[in-house]
Structures are given as C-alpha cells and as structure tokens.
Design an enzyme around this catalytic site. Sequence first.
Site, PDB file in Angstrom:
ATOM      1  N   HIS A 333      78.390 -67.049  11.590  1.00 28.59           N
ATOM      2  CA  HIS A 333      76.537 -67.931  11.482  1.00 28.59           C
ATOM      3  C   HIS A 333      76.473 -69.433  12.371  1.00 28.59           C
ATOM      4  CE1 HIS A 333      78.527 -69.376   7.629  1.00 28.59           C
ATOM      5  NE2 HIS A 333      77.299 -70.240   7.078  1.00 28.59           N
ATOM      6  N   HIS A 363      82.508 -77.890   9.802  1.00 29.74           N
ATOM      7  CA  HIS A 363      81.680 -76.965  10.676  1.00 29.74           C
ATOM      8  C   HIS A 363      80.272 -77.548  11.528  1.00 29.74           C
ATOM      9  CE1 HIS A 363      84.675 -73.851   9.042  1.00 29.74           C
ATOM     10  NE2 HIS A 363      84.829 -74.077  10.505  1.00 29.74           N
ATOM     11  N   HIS A 369      80.617 -70.200  13.564  1.00 22.98           N
ATOM     12  CA  HIS A 369      82.303 -70.121  12.028  1.00 22.98           C
ATOM     13  C   HIS A 369      81.780 -68.374  11.399  1.00 22.98           C
ATOM     14  CE1 HIS A 369      78.486 -72.367  10.403  1.00 22.98           C
ATOM     15  NE2 HIS A 369      79.402 -71.794   8.977  1.00 22.98           N
TER      16      HIS A 369
END
Length: 441
Positions: A333, A363, A369
């Site tokens: 996502h 992230h 990621h």
Amino acid sequence: MSAYLSGFGNHHASEALPNALPDGQNSPQTCPYGLYAEQLSGTPFTAPRAQNRRSWLYRIRPTLAHWGAFLKVEAGDWRSAHIGDVGPREIEVPPQPLRWDPLPLPEGEVAFPQGVHTLTTCGDVEAGHGMAASVYGFTRSMRDEYFYNADAEMLFVPQQGGLRFYTEMGLIEAEPAEIVVIPRGVKFRLEVDSPSRGYLCENYGPPFQLPERGPIGANGLANERDFLYPQAAFEDVETLSKLYIKWGGNLWAADIAHSPLDVVAWHGNHAPYKYDLRKFCPMGPVLFDHADPSIFTVLTSPSEVPGTSNIDFVIFPDRWLVAEHSFRPPWYHMNIMSELMGLIHGQYDAKPNGFAPGAASLHNRMIPHGPDAEAFAAASRAELKPQKLEGTLAFMLETRLPQQVTRWAWESPMRQAEYGMYGQRLESRFDPLAPTGRGLG
C-alpha cells in the site's frame, strides 16, 4: 495498596502528608504546611472541559524559585522540527523506505538527555503541531540533574532495561512492554539500573488521548482503568543541581540550589502516567481480509481535521489470525499518513528478516511499502488455519505529516543502505493463461 492511581484522564488527587491538599479551594490565602500553590496548565484555559488538562501543585518552593541563569547547551543528536524562516532542511533525503539497526548501547557513562538521538521530525515545534521520533541509550542515572520539556509531551517506549522516573507528582517505574507519558512542563529525574535502550516520541500537538471506539462499542482496545498515575512524593533537598529545559527547539541548562521535585500534594489531570501494553485488547477480522492498522491504536493526538491525527500510537501485540481466503500480513500500500515503526521484542510478521528488537523503519507519505519477498512467499503458501502470533510486540508512530530524516539518521552506520530497494526482489507472477493465479512452487 497500589502505588498508583488508575483511570486515564481522570481528575486525581494525592498527598504525601496528611491534609496537605487545601480543603475546597485551589489557592487559599495560606496553604497547609506553608506550601505554595502553583497551577500547571497543559491546554489553553478555555479548552473544552473534556479536553482541558491542568493540575494544581502544592510545593515547598514554586518553580520560579527553582530558576537560574539558563545558558544554551549542546543537544548532541537530539533535534526538533522547524519550518518557516529557519533555513533549509538539515539534509535532503530521497523518497524511499528506510530502516535502521538497533542503536548500540553507548560506551562510558551516558544519561538523559545526552543519550537521545533523533531519527525524524515533522511539523513545527513552535507552531504546536507534528512530532519528533528518537532512539535513546542510557548507561547511568541522572544525578542531581532534572529536566522538563516545554515544547512537547514525551512518550517513552522502553525496549531494553527499565526506567525509573522521579517526577514532580511521584514515582513511575517502567519496563519493556510498558510506556510512560510525561506531559509538557512536568519535571523529572530519570534513573536506570542497567544499560537501557528504547524509543522516544515528542508530541508537539494536542495531548495524547484515547481514541474513540466507534462501532467497536464500549469495550476493547485500551481501557481507562489500566492507565496508572503516581502517588504524591516529594524531595526536600538543598544541593547544587542542574535543571535542563527543552524550549524553542533548543536545550538550555541552569544551576539551581535545590531539587525541584518538591510537590507535597497535587490534584488534576495534567500528570505523568504509564500503561502496560500487554493489557491492550486487540480487535481484528474474524472472517476475511486484513484490518487497517488504526484498529490497534492505543493513544491518539488529534488534529483540527476530524479523523486525521497529529499522531497515532499503534501497537501490534500477540493476537490470533483467523481470516480465511486472505493474505494475512499487511498488504502492499501507499498511505497519506507517514509511519515510523519500532520493535520491542519478538518478530514482526511482515518483515521476518533484518528487523530486530530496537530497530526502526520509516515509510513516509505516499512511499510504497509492504511485505518483503520472503514474507510474501510464506503468507501466500500458508495453511490458513487459526494461528496465534506470540512473543511479538511492535509499534508504529503514524502522523499526517511527512517525516524529515535527520543528518545523524541518514549518515548513521545503523541505516541499512540496501533496504530502500527491497521491493525489487518481488518478481512478476503474471500469467494471462492462469486466471486463478499461479502457485509459488
């Protein structure tokens, strides 16, 4: 009898001497035992009652008497967030996933605050929004040294070794798997019994509060009664000491003549507290799919935008996985929020390799990621019977703001330079002749 008062955000009252709390009045003409009355406000005076944070302290000397000639001191690798006319960012970092190995414990004697090393900052400390995320390593206790943060509420997450906070309101002790929150303006001395390592979040925005449960209803997640506040205790000590203040993004220090931990009694809800993360009641999907990580929120600092947090503190504890016909780890996502993760103990299911206890990963906003190749393969082959994840405890600091990496974090040998490209090991599995998908062999 418990050494703590329970109940998140409750108006507590505690006294170390009998009848030290004034009867029925916050600031009488004269206080019992010749004490001084002092109000400590953590929110604006006119904040709504449900969000208003303030405490009344009855102390041997007011804070004004614990004052000295403050001089700016070197903050080492501890940083604060600044925007506006303060110049360019400390360092420009390319948009990519980042991960750091655990902080090595320092050699020699290192105490708080010198053992704090900042990984990321976001927002603006002076505008009152955003946060800073740091790691810490301490090998000695503070000795006749005290500290308070005028810029931020502080969330300590021990990973190795216990912490002992002697605060103005009393003693709080914490071990790994517990957290401690110290509000703005609360003075403390931090002691350790052995080398200690962990994480520190500075919250520049509204104080942490419990998230709304919404459709979950009345129970689940963190319960108010499990948050513990200290009983009143005080030090009547006259000795040369040093008081550190984090103010305006800088570290200041002054010599003072007595311990500032001289509060004999207090009442209110602006006070330090601790919480045992093992008491968190996780919720999750019971048939299919994977729940958003927000279902694991312990504490949240809200923003002015409903449903969009300044910071969410989220944990991933022991829990059952029971979803059928589902890819159970977190999916691939990209997120409008930015996520900094840490691991307290065990193994994180989406990153089984290279993410050790004490490590951290970032992230950032709209940076892709998800599971690495090994985790993807294992989850795709797994027999989907009920499985209990045990012996694991990870956490995430999620914020609506992009997190800026410090020079120390980018140049640190702890940074795993190859981590940003871990997604390149995910090979194409596309087969136009296999509409039901292709096995992994």
